[in-house]
Enzyme design. Structure first.
Site, PDB file in Angstrom:
ATOM      1  N   GLY A  79      43.824  37.773  45.014  1.00  0.00           N
ATOM      2  CA  GLY A  79      44.281  36.496  44.474  1.00  0.00           C
ATOM      3  C   GLY A  79      45.421  35.873  45.265  1.00  0.00           C
ATOM      4  O   GLY A  79      45.555  34.647  45.325  1.00  0.00           O
ATOM      5  N   ASN A  80      46.246  36.720  45.914  1.00  0.00           N
ATOM      6  CA  ASN A  80      47.406  36.175  46.636  1.00  0.00           C
ATOM      7  C   ASN A  80      47.013  35.409  47.899  1.00  0.00           C
ATOM      8  O   ASN A  80      47.833  34.704  48.489  1.00  0.00           O
ATOM      9  CB  ASN A  80      48.428  37.280  46.966  1.00  0.00           C
ATOM     10  CG  ASN A  80      47.892  38.348  47.894  1.00  0.00           C
ATOM     11  OD1 ASN A  80      46.711  38.695  47.841  1.00  0.00           O
ATOM     12  ND2 ASN A  80      48.743  38.879  48.736  1.00  0.00           N
TER      13      ASN A  80
ATOM     14  N   LYS B 139      38.070  41.860  31.659  1.00  0.00           N
ATOM     15  CA  LYS B 139      38.555  41.135  32.843  1.00  0.00           C
ATOM     16  C   LYS B 139      39.376  39.902  32.425  1.00  0.00           C
ATOM     17  O   LYS B 139      38.877  39.017  31.735  1.00  0.00           O
ATOM     18  CB  LYS B 139      37.331  40.720  33.677  1.00  0.00           C
ATOM     19  CG  LYS B 139      37.598  39.727  34.772  1.00  0.00           C
ATOM     20  CD  LYS B 139      38.026  40.387  36.044  1.00  0.00           C
ATOM     21  CE  LYS B 139      38.399  39.352  37.097  1.00  0.00           C
ATOM     22  NZ  LYS B 139      39.256  39.904  38.125  1.00  0.00           N
TER      23      LYS B 139
ATOM     24  N   LYS C 129      35.513  41.630  41.889  1.00  0.00           N
ATOM     25  CA  LYS C 129      35.232  41.258  43.280  1.00  0.00           C
ATOM     26  C   LYS C 129      35.303  42.450  44.234  1.00  0.00           C
ATOM     27  O   LYS C 129      34.594  42.481  45.246  1.00  0.00           O
ATOM     28  CB  LYS C 129      36.146  40.120  43.747  1.00  0.00           C
ATOM     29  CG  LYS C 129      37.595  40.489  43.998  1.00  0.00           C
ATOM     30  CD  LYS C 129      37.922  40.555  45.464  1.00  0.00           C
ATOM     31  CE  LYS C 129      39.338  40.923  45.805  1.00  0.00           C
ATOM     32  NZ  LYS C 129      40.239  41.562  44.903  1.00  0.00           N
TER      33      LYS C 129
ATOM     34  N   LYS D 183      39.783  48.756  42.872  1.00  0.00           N
ATOM     35  CA  LYS D 183      39.952  48.789  44.330  1.00  0.00           C
ATOM     36  C   LYS D 183      39.733  50.207  44.844  1.00  0.00           C
ATOM     37  O   LYS D 183      39.031  50.432  45.832  1.00  0.00           O
ATOM     38  CB  LYS D 183      41.360  48.317  44.737  1.00  0.00           C
ATOM     39  CG  LYS D 183      41.588  46.847  44.480  1.00  0.00           C
ATOM     40  CD  LYS D 183      42.940  46.397  45.020  1.00  0.00           C
ATOM     41  CE  LYS D 183      43.424  45.150  44.315  1.00  0.00           C
ATOM     42  NZ  LYS D 183      42.465  44.054  44.267  1.00  0.00           N
TER      43      LYS D 183
HETATM   44  P1  ADP Z   1      44.082  41.257  43.633  1.00  0.00           P
HETATM   45  O1  ADP Z   1      44.263  39.847  43.205  1.00  0.00           O
HETATM   46  O2  ADP Z   1      44.415  41.471  45.063  1.00  0.00           O
HETATM   47  O3  ADP Z   1      42.767  41.833  43.225  1.00  0.00           O
HETATM   48  P2  ADP Z   1      45.334  42.807  41.487  1.00  0.00           P
HETATM   49  O4  ADP Z   1      46.476  42.200  40.755  1.00  0.00           O
HETATM   50  O5  ADP Z   1      44.012  42.878  40.794  1.00  0.00           O
HETATM   51  O6  ADP Z   1      45.249  42.067  42.881  1.00  0.00           O
HETATM   52  O7  ADP Z   1      45.710  44.292  41.939  1.00  0.00           O
HETATM   53  C1  ADP Z   1      46.876  44.539  42.696  1.00  0.00           C
HETATM   54  C2  ADP Z   1      47.997  45.014  41.769  1.00  0.00           C
HETATM   55  O8  ADP Z   1      47.723  46.335  41.315  1.00  0.00           O
HETATM   56  C3  ADP Z   1      49.362  45.135  42.391  1.00  0.00           C
HETATM   57  O9  ADP Z   1      50.050  43.919  42.416  1.00  0.00           O
HETATM   58  C4  ADP Z   1      50.051  46.191  41.517  1.00  0.00           C
HETATM   59  O10 ADP Z   1      50.921  45.551  40.618  1.00  0.00           O
HETATM   60  C5  ADP Z   1      48.920  46.826  40.728  1.00  0.00           C
HETATM   61  N1  ADP Z   1      48.882  48.287  40.722  1.00  0.00           N
HETATM   62  C6  ADP Z   1      48.561  49.012  39.634  1.00  0.00           C
HETATM   63  N2  ADP Z   1      48.555  50.312  39.911  1.00  0.00           N
HETATM   64  C7  ADP Z   1      48.870  50.454  41.215  1.00  0.00           C
HETATM   65  C8  ADP Z   1      49.011  51.586  42.081  1.00  0.00           C
HETATM   66  N3  ADP Z   1      48.813  52.827  41.658  1.00  0.00           N
HETATM   67  N4  ADP Z   1      49.355  51.353  43.367  1.00  0.00           N
HETATM   68  C9  ADP Z   1      49.562  50.104  43.809  1.00  0.00           C
HETATM   69  N5  ADP Z   1      49.447  48.996  43.034  1.00  0.00           N
HETATM   70  C10 ADP Z   1      49.099  49.151  41.739  1.00  0.00           C
HETATM   71 MG    MG Z   2      41.989  42.079  41.164  1.00  0.00          MG
END
Ligand code: ADP
Ligand code: MG
Length: 302
Positions: A9-10, A119, A203, A265
């Site tokens: 998303g970033n 979601k 995604k 992820k």
């Molecule tokens: P994207 O939009 O890239 O899919 P998400 O917000 O869905 O991003 O996922 C990334 C987020 O996951 C990070 O900003 C972090 O806050 C969170 N997160 C949760 N658990 C972990 C972890 N174990 N290690 C790293 N980040 C984590």
């Molecule tokens: Mg995400």
């Protein structure tokens, strides 16, 4: 060398930043420029998320009194056009041929996700606003750990990609292909025919499936943190630099990573590495050149 990059998303909207058109262009242009630098003339597929945008579209159109003119699958398709167009345009500005494919992704009709929406989509509401919308439109709301109430929708497991043949052909023709945006437009197969279904597929999981189907040499997930951490956000937080897929699978099975953010992820990287024996990296978009080279982020190896 064939690379699949999943953009978080970033790449479109930064945390705490106004989601204006100017900011979207600025963020997407920057992401495309770093990726182009890292990839050079290698074969490339780009995927992207749509969590905020799909919810904005569904909410804006459903609250508009225009009648029932949009369902979630149509909103998913609209986000593929919206974000795909912006990515495509920025690649063209760098003299690279990119093309967006509105992509349908098959899910199972009896996926348990349909009775358990998880979601988060769209904007943040107060508790009172959420109650009104829930009564009016039947939306399900949950408290987002990031603050406020947000609509939650089913996120079923992707099992097939309907536009796979054209994606492969365009890659052979040296196009940068933008596909399975927002996880894809969900469809289910019944009596040999596909029909749309309301959901938002993750995604990263759809990207992992696509990476396997195109035989990618590496699968890169770019997000807003430096990789995967153990005990994330706690005092004993520990960032993982490199990990064998077997070990990561064990941590995943112990539910060490939250649903809806790092969980999918990690699972996406695991599935790719387990089935291809190639590597995946989860890392920070701002350090994309190093992440793509495998010099930054968390690298998952066979
Ligand atoms: P994207 O939009 O890239 O899919 P998400 O917000 O869905 O991003 O996922 C990334 C987020 O996951 C990070 O900003 C972090 O806050 C969170 N997160 C949760 N658990 C972990 C972890 N174990 N290690 C790293 N980040 C984590
Ligand atoms: Mg995400």
């Amino acid at each position: 060398m064939k690379t699949l990059i999943a953009l978080g998303g970033n790449a479109i909207q930064r945390k705490g930043e106004e989601g204006s058109v100017e900011n979207q262009w600025k963020n997407i242009r920057k992401a495309v420029s770093i990726i182009s630098e890292a990839i050079k003339n290698n074969s490339l597929v780009i995927t992207h998320g749509n969590g905020p945008q799909v919810g904005y579209i569904a909410a804006a159109l459903q609250e508009s009194n225009l009648g029932n003119i949009v369902t979630l699958d149509i909103a998913d398709a609209m986000t593929q056009g919206w974000i795909g167009y912006m990515l495509q345009h920025c690649f063209h500005s760098l003299n690279k041929n990119a093309i967006t494919i509105p992509t349908r992704v098959a899910v199972l009709k009896n996926d348990p996700a349909f009775s358990r929406p998880t979601k988060f989509v769209g904007k943040y509401y107060s508790k009172e606003e959420a109650e009104v919308l829930s009564k009016t439109f039947g939306w399900v709301f949950k408290q987002d750990p990031r603050g406020g109430y947000r609509r939650v929708v089913p996120s079923p497991m992707p099992i097939d990609i309907l536009e796979i043949d054209i994606i492969k052909k365009l890659l052979e023709e040296k196009y940068i292909v933008i596909a399975v945006g927002g996880g894809g437009i969900p469809v289910v197969k019944e009596n040999g025919k596909y029909s749309p279904v309301e959901a938002v597929i993750d995604k990263d999981l759809a990207s992992s499936l696509l990476a396997r189907k195109i035989n990618a040499d590496r699968f890169i997930i770019l997000t807003d943190v430096n990789g995967v951490a153990l005990n994330y956000g706690k005092e004993n937080e520990e960032w993982i630099e490199k990990i064998r897929v077997k070990e990561l699978r064990e941590l995943y099975n112990k539910k060490m990573f939250p649903e809806g953010s790092m969980g999918p992820k990690v699972l996406s990287a695991i599935k790719f590495v387990e089935s291809t024996r190639k590597y995946a990296v989860i890392g920070n978009l701002d350090d994309a050149v190093n992440v793509i080279e495998g010099n930054s982020g968390t690298m998952v190896i066979p």
